[in-house]
Design a protein around this motif. Structure first.
Motif, PDB file in Angstrom:
ATOM      1  N   ASP A 159      -6.417  -1.121  -5.171  1.00 55.58           N
ATOM      2  CA  ASP A 159      -5.219  -1.966  -5.161  1.00 55.58           C
ATOM      3  C   ASP A 159      -4.060  -1.303  -5.895  1.00 55.58           C
ATOM      4  O   ASP A 159      -2.915  -1.353  -5.440  1.00 55.58           O
ATOM      5  N   LYS A 162      -2.730   1.493  -3.730  1.00 55.66           N
ATOM      6  CA  LYS A 162      -2.027   0.956  -2.557  1.00 55.66           C
ATOM      7  C   LYS A 162      -0.630   0.498  -2.953  1.00 55.66           C
ATOM      8  O   LYS A 162       0.352   0.763  -2.245  1.00 55.66           O
ATOM      9  N   ARG A 163      -0.531  -0.187  -4.092  1.00 56.76           N
ATOM     10  CA  ARG A 163       0.772  -0.660  -4.558  1.00 56.76           C
ATOM     11  C   ARG A 163       1.715   0.511  -4.841  1.00 56.76           C
ATOM     12  O   ARG A 163       2.923   0.396  -4.643  1.00 56.76           O
TER      13      ARG A 163
END
Length: 413
Positions: A159, A162-163
């Motif tokens: 996550d 991805k951010r």
């Protein structure tokens, strides 16, 4: 065999050295421990006190004993305590028949004349990966066989990456990894955490970067070594890694990663169970070398060895026990229990077939290297101590990487 008073003196010297390195002294009652039972009982000492007599490991020992026609008397010790007791027992000609010992200690025991070679005990190691077997080799001789291996890699938070717009497949070398850390910091998250504490843990975690720069432990002051230490120092200065790494153990480093704020954590296979409980989606990436490819990471894990006995007739049965414990049939279950990668390609393939998530770890182990390899043997602890001191000095800002490593090399000499 090695039963002279000279061997006993060598064992005594090795014991004092090992105690100094581990900082753990033997209990006063250790000399009264009897390693031998009757002739139909064979003793096994291992570093797995977490496994009781009802465990799969203890049952495997009993099964191998039954197969060899003998009874097993097993004693479990903490790792450092086991090494010290093995040296004391050898000094008293009272060694266990089979000794499972942390791989960096093999060279200490071998140099002290405690262990038989595979030429002497007829143990077959032909299926073992050469890079893993090297941790148990000294002066062209092999002492025992690995039961399994663990090593280091990079856990990553999917996550967080991805951010930050980071594609993990783009991370192939130090430049691309550092670029990823920069992007992560730009999102307000944290880059990477690791252990740089002033102990063997700090050296252990630095070695993939050190070796990934093609540096050699016999030349701590090389330009390649300085480039690896400069990488870590730059990460701290730019805020890609926290200053807490100076005091982080591998456990506290993992706790930082488990907070969910970090993109990467350097840690080992032993954290897999904790990773599953972390509460976020994670992946594993082998540590990249400076210019690409997988960096050699140091191997952890134990060797199964056969100590020297006054009664050399015991070796044949001991060999049967070790061969059973490390057979293809038994290694898969044992290494799954220990969270180890198997030491043979055949069993590694079985592990990956059963759990595809182990593939990055198998790749990391295949590129891994024993800390005492390259015939460093008992000189490794001295080198390691100076290495972690250099890392501490450079990361704290007390010295430049070049000066810290030059001081380390001078101290080793």
């Amino acid at each position: 065999m090695h039963t002279s008073s000279g061997r006993r003196l060598t064992v005594a010297v090795a014991l004092s050295t090992l105690v100094a390195v581990t900082g753990t002294a033997c209990s006063s009652g250790s000399g009264s421990t009897s390693a031998k039972g009757d002739s139909g009982t064979y003793t096994v000492w291992d570093p797995y006190p977490q496994f009781d007599k009802a465990s799969a490991w203890a049952k495997l020992l009993d099964a191998c004993g039954t197969k060899a026609g003998v009874k097993i008397k097993r004693t479990a010790y903490d790792t450092s305590d086991l090494s010290n007791k093995a040296l004391l027992a050898a000094q008293q000609d009272n060694s266990a028949d089979v000794l499972v010992v942390d791989n960096p200690v093999v060279s200490t025991l071998a140099e002290a004349g405690v262990l038989t070679t595979t030429d002497e005990n007829k143990l077959d190691t032909s299926k073992v990966d050469a890079n893993l077997l090297a941790a148990g080799q000294s002066d062209g001789k092999t002492y025992g066989t690995p039961i399994g291996a663990n090593t280091l890699a990079l856990y990553y938070n999917k996550d967080v990456l991805k951010r930050a717009g980071v594609d993990v497949s783009s991370i192939k070398d130090w430049t691309s990894l550092t670029a990823a850390l920069e992007k992560v910091k730009g999102t307000g998250k944290k880059g990477i955490t690791f252990s740089a504490i002033g102990t063997e843990e700090g050296s252990f975690q630095f070695l993939p970067w050190f070796w990934g720069a093609d540096a050699k432990l016999t030349a701590l002051d090389s330009g390649q070594a300085a480039s690896a230490l400069s990488l870590w120092k730059d990460w701290l200065e730019k805020g890609y890694a926290p200053n807490s790494v100076l005091n982080n153990t591998q456990t506290t480093s993992w706790q930082e990663f488990a907070s969910g704020d970090y993109a990467f954590a350097e840690n080992g296979t032993w954290q897999l169970a904790n990773a599953e409980k972390a509460g976020f989606d994670y992946g594993v990436l082998p540590i990249p070398a400076a210019d690409g490819g997988n960096a050699p990471a140091p191997t952890g894990g134990e060797f199964v060895t056969i100590p020297v006995q006054g009664d050399t007739g015991r070796y044949a049965t001991s060999q049967k026990l070790v061969s059973c414990l490390t057979s293809t049939e038994n290694l898969h279950a044992t290494d799954t229990t220990l969270s180890y990668v198997a030491p043979t390609g055949e069993v590694q393939d079985k592990q990956v077939a059963a759990n595809a998530g182990l593939k990055p770890w198998v790749d990391a182990v295949k590129a891994a290297k024993g800390r005492t390899s390259d015939d460093l043997g008992t000189t490794y602890p001295k080198i390691s101590e100076q290495l972690w001191k250099a890392v501490q000095s450079a990361l704290s800002g007390a010295q430049s990487p070049e000066d810290a490593l030059a001081k380390a090399q001078s101290a080793v000499k």
